[in-house]
Design an enzyme around this catalytic site. Sequence first.
Site, PDB file in Angstrom:
ATOM      1  N   TYR A 142       0.821  -1.210   0.000  1.00 55.98           N
ATOM      2  CA  TYR A 142       0.000   0.000   0.000  1.00 55.98           C
ATOM      3  C   TYR A 142       0.858   1.264   0.000  1.00 55.98           C
ATOM      4  O   TYR A 142       0.463   2.295  -0.525  1.00 55.98           O
ATOM      5  CB  TYR A 142      -0.896   0.037   1.253  1.00 55.98           C
ATOM      6  CG  TYR A 142      -2.230  -0.640   1.103  1.00 55.98           C
ATOM      7  CD1 TYR A 142      -2.320  -1.985   0.775  1.00 55.98           C
ATOM      8  CD2 TYR A 142      -3.407   0.066   1.321  1.00 55.98           C
ATOM      9  CE1 TYR A 142      -3.542  -2.607   0.664  1.00 55.98           C
ATOM     10  CE2 TYR A 142      -4.639  -0.551   1.214  1.00 55.98           C
ATOM     11  CZ  TYR A 142      -4.694  -1.888   0.884  1.00 55.98           C
ATOM     12  OH  TYR A 142      -5.916  -2.494   0.775  1.00 55.98           O
ATOM     13  N   LYS A 189       2.825 -15.352   2.859  1.00 56.29           N
ATOM     14  CA  LYS A 189       3.086 -16.106   1.627  1.00 56.29           C
ATOM     15  C   LYS A 189       4.591 -16.365   1.591  1.00 56.29           C
ATOM     16  O   LYS A 189       5.307 -15.963   0.668  1.00 56.29           O
ATOM     17  CB  LYS A 189       2.582 -15.285   0.415  1.00 56.29           C
ATOM     18  CG  LYS A 189       2.597 -16.014  -0.907  1.00 56.29           C
ATOM     19  CD  LYS A 189       1.523 -17.094  -1.049  1.00 56.29           C
ATOM     20  CE  LYS A 189       1.737 -17.882  -2.329  1.00 56.29           C
ATOM     21  NZ  LYS A 189       0.831 -19.047  -2.444  1.00 56.29           N
ATOM     22  N   ASP A 221      -3.194 -18.194   0.692  1.00 55.63           N
ATOM     23  CA  ASP A 221      -4.167 -18.876  -0.176  1.00 55.63           C
ATOM     24  C   ASP A 221      -4.888 -19.972   0.615  1.00 55.63           C
ATOM     25  O   ASP A 221      -6.111 -20.117   0.540  1.00 55.63           O
ATOM     26  CB  ASP A 221      -3.495 -19.433  -1.457  1.00 55.63           C
ATOM     27  CG  ASP A 221      -2.190 -20.173  -1.193  1.00 55.63           C
ATOM     28  OD1 ASP A 221      -1.704 -20.159  -0.044  1.00 55.63           O
ATOM     29  OD2 ASP A 221      -1.649 -20.772  -2.141  1.00 55.63           O
ATOM     30  N   ASP A 245      -6.455  -6.829   4.292  1.00 54.12           N
ATOM     31  CA  ASP A 245      -7.581  -6.179   3.614  1.00 54.12           C
ATOM     32  C   ASP A 245      -8.483  -7.235   2.988  1.00 54.12           C
ATOM     33  O   ASP A 245      -9.706  -7.218   3.156  1.00 54.12           O
ATOM     34  CB  ASP A 245      -7.031  -5.236   2.525  1.00 54.12           C
ATOM     35  CG  ASP A 245      -8.147  -4.547   1.763  1.00 54.12           C
ATOM     36  OD1 ASP A 245      -9.073  -4.038   2.414  1.00 54.12           O
ATOM     37  OD2 ASP A 245      -8.090  -4.524   0.517  1.00 54.12           O
ATOM     38  N   ASP A 249     -12.476  -8.831   4.524  1.00 55.44           N
ATOM     39  CA  ASP A 249     -13.752  -8.816   3.790  1.00 55.44           C
ATOM     40  C   ASP A 249     -14.293 -10.238   3.679  1.00 55.44           C
ATOM     41  O   ASP A 249     -15.487 -10.488   3.830  1.00 55.44           O
ATOM     42  CB  ASP A 249     -13.580  -8.242   2.374  1.00 55.44           C
ATOM     43  CG  ASP A 249     -13.822  -6.728   2.321  1.00 55.44           C
ATOM     44  OD1 ASP A 249     -13.597  -6.065   3.358  1.00 55.44           O
ATOM     45  OD2 ASP A 249     -14.221  -6.215   1.262  1.00 55.44           O
TER      46      ASP A 249
HETATM   47  C1  IPM Z   1     -10.366  -0.984   4.060  1.00 61.08           C
HETATM   48  C2  IPM Z   1     -10.588  -0.386   2.702  1.00 61.08           C
HETATM   49  C3  IPM Z   1      -9.418   0.527   2.356  1.00 61.08           C
HETATM   50  C4  IPM Z   1      -8.174  -0.336   2.304  1.00 61.08           C
HETATM   51  C5  IPM Z   1      -9.592   1.330   1.047  1.00 61.08           C
HETATM   52  C6  IPM Z   1     -10.822   2.203   1.075  1.00 61.08           C
HETATM   53  C7  IPM Z   1      -8.379   2.139   0.721  1.00 61.08           C
HETATM   54  O1  IPM Z   1     -10.777  -1.383   1.762  1.00 61.08           O
HETATM   55  O2  IPM Z   1     -10.216  -0.221   5.038  1.00 61.08           O
HETATM   56  O3  IPM Z   1     -10.347  -2.206   4.172  1.00 61.08           O
HETATM   57  O4  IPM Z   1      -7.880  -0.962   1.285  1.00 61.08           O
HETATM   58  O5  IPM Z   1      -7.466  -0.374   3.307  1.00 61.08           O
HETATM   59 MG    MG Z   2     -10.931  -3.349   2.585  1.00 58.82          MG
END
Ligand code: IPM
Ligand code: MG
Length: 371
Positions: A142, A189, A221, A245, A249
């Site tokens: 990032y 990884k 993975d 990240d 999710d």
């Molecule tokens: C998160 C989001 C952010 C990230 C984006 C909005 C930059 O997806 O906080 O998980 O990738 O960190």
């Molecule tokens: Mg995110």
Amino acid sequence: MKKKIAILNGDGVGPEVTKQSVRVLNAIAERFGHSFHYTEALIGAEAIDKTGTALPSETIDICLDSDAVLFGAVGHPKYDNDPNAKVRPEQGILGIRKALQLFANIRPITVYPTLQHLCPIKPKNMEGVDIVIFRELTGGIYFGKKETSADGNSAIDECSYTREEIERITHKAFQYAKQRRNKLTLVDKANVLETSRLWRKVVQEIAQQYTGVAVNYMFVDNAAMQIILNPKQFDVILTENMFGDIISDEASVLSGSLGLLPSASVGNKTALFEPIHGSYPQATGKDIANPLGSILSSAMMLDYFGMKEEAETIREAVNWTLENSFVTKDIDPVNFYFTSTIGELLCDYISGKIPGSIKKENIELRKSTII
Ligand code: IPM
Ligand code: MG
């Protein structure tokens, strides 16, 4: 207690959900005799429109001058499909993470029995699932060097980590695991990436200081598969920025809705609290977004202030809404309540206007008079 809180509403549904959080915080302040002072500041697409930058320096100053930051969301579709955009709303959140040195992002994955029907995993594999992800937040790909060649046909994103960056979050994750079920999984990884091998080496060394904690190592993975196949095996997951990240999710589906999940980002200075969902442009202004991710982030903020009973009160109120099916559209697309109604019900619960034992039918009656 007196606390200064910076409010970064941001874009999309950010302002709507944050507004409900502030209402809930005010109900807590009232009940427990605290005083919260809020200062709003610009971030994201809204900041770009008004100032030309996603993170005005005034916003950083306001955050640094606060005890904590409550963040909504950033992102706008007009930037998503324009790969040439020089300024992007996401620079706002990435910039504030760096400016406040928020190196550890803590994402608890809580499972609510009443929402089990929304979870795609077999119920027998879900009993007792309780995971906390420690995602490194200010390093890795990032924040590495980014470059596109002059002819526009090649591009680079560099991923780098230093020992110190790994050490500081690793200690936090181990300390957390000690207060939980004493298990830590490093997701990396290491079979391919040099940075992952450094993570593994440093974590192995630090593990010697936390002998009561069982450590295991998992390639990302495989971890992506294991989270779905057998989520019970995880307690604290420690991982680098981008893997964190992605798997957070993924793990959110265990709880039933991404809209429910809170997070805390901590570093050396002011901490920041934000729902893990994004700006959800399709729902903007419709009063349908789930405010619980933000409200539970506020509960994490109260924990951070040392207000344990206050934080628990919010969680109890949230459980009460879920158990009584007072839920937003993401959870029940047919019988749903509006974002603002959920905020109102939570405030009423916290301030004692609604006895905890009250039945849904009574609220339905009440609802017709208050909406
Ligand atoms: C998160 C989001 C952010 C990230 C984006 C909005 C930059 O997806 O906080 O998980 O990738 O960190
Ligand atoms: Mg995110």
